[in-house]
Design a protein around this motif. Structure first.
Motif, short mmCIF file in Angstrom:
data_model
loop_
_atom_site.label_atom_id
_atom_site.label_comp_id
_atom_site.label_asym_id
_atom_site.label_seq_id
_atom_site.Cartn_x
_atom_site.Cartn_y
_atom_site.Cartn_z
N GLY A 15 -37.60 16.41 2.60
CA GLY A 15 -38.99 16.42 2.15
C GLY A 15 -39.41 15.23 1.32
N ILE A 16 -38.51 14.27 1.13
CA ILE A 16 -38.86 13.11 0.30
C ILE A 16 -39.92 12.26 0.98
CG2 ILE A 16 -37.96 10.98 -0.73
CD1 ILE A 16 -35.27 12.44 -1.06
N GLY A 17 -39.76 12.00 2.27
CA GLY A 17 -40.74 11.20 2.99
C GLY A 17 -42.11 11.85 3.00
N THR A 18 -42.16 13.15 3.24
CA THR A 18 -43.43 13.86 3.25
C THR A 18 -44.11 13.79 1.89
OG1 THR A 18 -42.63 15.39 4.96
CG2 THR A 18 -44.53 16.10 3.66
N ALA A 19 -43.33 13.95 0.81
CA ALA A 19 -43.90 13.88 -0.54
C ALA A 19 -44.40 12.48 -0.85
CB ALA A 19 -42.85 14.32 -1.56
N MET A 74 -39.18 3.54 20.47
CA MET A 74 -37.84 4.07 20.69
C MET A 74 -37.19 4.61 19.43
SD MET A 74 -37.47 3.97 23.85
CE MET A 74 -35.76 4.52 23.87
N ASN A 75 -37.84 4.45 18.29
CA ASN A 75 -37.30 5.00 17.05
C ASN A 75 -37.47 6.52 17.10
OD1 ASN A 75 -36.96 5.93 14.36
ND2 ASN A 75 -37.53 3.94 13.54
N PRO A 76 -36.39 7.28 17.12
CA PRO A 76 -36.52 8.74 17.29
C PRO A 76 -37.04 9.46 16.06
CG PRO A 76 -34.23 8.16 16.90
CD PRO A 76 -34.98 6.85 17.02
N LEU A 77 -37.12 8.75 14.93
CA LEU A 77 -37.59 9.37 13.69
C LEU A 77 -39.07 9.08 13.43
CD1 LEU A 77 -34.56 8.48 11.35
CD2 LEU A 77 -34.87 10.52 12.77
N SER A 78 -39.50 7.86 13.72
CA SER A 78 -40.82 7.43 13.29
C SER A 78 -41.96 8.19 13.96
CB SER A 78 -40.99 5.93 13.55
OG SER A 78 -40.17 5.18 12.69
N GLY A 79 -41.96 8.23 15.29
CA GLY A 79 -43.07 8.86 16.00
C GLY A 79 -43.31 10.30 15.58
N ARG A 81 -46.72 14.09 12.41
CA ARG A 81 -46.90 15.20 11.46
C ARG A 81 -47.76 14.79 10.27
NH1 ARG A 81 -41.33 15.72 12.10
NH2 ARG A 81 -40.97 15.08 9.93
N MET A 82 -47.69 13.52 9.91
CA MET A 82 -48.47 13.04 8.77
C MET A 82 -49.93 12.76 9.12
SD MET A 82 -46.26 13.13 6.34
CE MET A 82 -45.46 14.48 7.23
#
Length: 331
Positions: free
Chosen positions: A274-278, A302-307, A312-313
């Motif tokens: 939850g650090i990134g979301t905060a 191709m970044n599996p985390l960024s998209g 969600r943000m």
């Protein structure tokens, strides 16, 4: 498509401005229909860079593309962000069959690249950006061998997840001039991760170049760099640019004022908590209170985390960067 005629122009277009106005108007109508956040296309010019035009049987332009070449020498910052030789096309496509017009434009762009004496070796790329929702361009781009690489995503005012607090033992604050080492460390971790997707190439000079940019940013007040810490140890950051520091982004979207997020980083061992979301929540609160209409950011497809995270943000694709390496692999 066989009836289209292409030519390269270096001359003044003023004598044919009405015809090019119609081309721009046609593209603008299509863009507005598929995505109201797209800007009105800029009128093509032949004075600064060569302009490749495609005309129908009656001589009316149905597509135009400004051809630009960038070459980065060893040690230049641009070497970190792509291959040394980059051939860019900025297309404007209109007419009754924009897919066919784009196909013809790409065919003739390949002819122009093939005729170049230098800059199309193994460390070269042919690159263009295309509106993400303008799907008429997808098949022509694919047929010519181009692949989607990067996304410029957009978030509207107050879009995204509700305000979120960090984990209990994590604090978030604005970074200051004493945080250069901490910020550089997180950014270099992000650079090393992004190398896996072929868009970042860390050079011997990258760390020092990053340090200089960070030091300059942290000398401002406020820095617009939010730093997350756990027990005094840096675990994440988000670096934003308000409108006065993001002038280059304003022409890419129809709404204003425009801000840009350059980095969002969470240390690998701290992800999923939850650090990134905060962090993003705090940045969004600041941007919304600042009256920002839209916020832009870039990420590698191709970044599996960024998209998934940025979706969600509250972000969604606005522009897609397509490229092929080497440049002469363009079909």
């Amino acid at each position: 498509m066989s009836g289209y005629v292409a030519r390269v122009r270096h001359d003044d277009l003023s004598s044919r401005s009405a015809e090019f106005d119609l081309l721009v108007s046609s593209a603008a109508q299509r863009w507005h229909k598929v995505d109201p956040l797209l800007p009105v296309p800029a009128h093509p010019r032949a004075s600064t860079y060569p302009l490749l035009t495609v005309s129908d049987g009656a001589g009316r332009p149905v597509a135009a593309g400004t051809m630009r070449y960038s070459w980065y020498q060893p040690g230049e910052p641009g070497r970190t962000w792509g291959v040394p030789d980059q051939h860019w096309l900025t297309p404007i496509v209109g007419g009754p069959d924009p897919g066919a017009a784009l196909d013809s434009l790409l065919t003739h762009w390949r002819d122009q690249l093939e005729a170049l004496p230098t800059g199309t070796g193994s460390e070269s790329a042919a690159v263009l950006t295309w509106p993400s929702r303008d799907v008429c361009g997808v098949l022509p781009l694919q047929r010519h061998g181009l692949q989607p690489y990067g996304v410029l995503a957009v978030r509207g005012f107050r879009r995204g997840v509700p305000p979120s607090l960090p984990p209990r033992d994590v604090t978030i604050r604005l970074a200051g001039s004493g945080d250069v080492a901490q910020v550089v460390g997180l950014l270099m971790e992000e650079h090393r991760y992004e190398e896996a997707f072929g868009g970042v190439f860390i050079q011997a000079e990258t760390a020092e170049q990053t340090r200089r940019v960070v030091a300059r940013a942290l000398s401002r007040s406020p820095s617009w760099i939010w730093l997350a810490e756990r027990g005094g140890r840096p675990v994440g950051l988000v670096w934003a640019s308000p409108p006065e520091r993001a002038h280059w982004a304003a022409p890419l979207v129809s709404a204003s004022p425009t801000a840009h997020i350059g980095y969002g980083v969470v240390a690998e061992e701290e992800r999923g908590q939850g650090i990134g979301t905060a962090l993003v929540s705090q940045v969004h609160q600041a941007l919304d209170s600042y009256g920002i209409a839209v916020t832009l950011l870039n990420y590698a497809m191709m970044n599996p985390l960024s998209g998934p995270f940025w979706n969600r943000m509250g972000y969604r694709p606005l522009w897609t960067t397509w490229e092929i390496r080497p440049a002469l692999a363009l079909r």
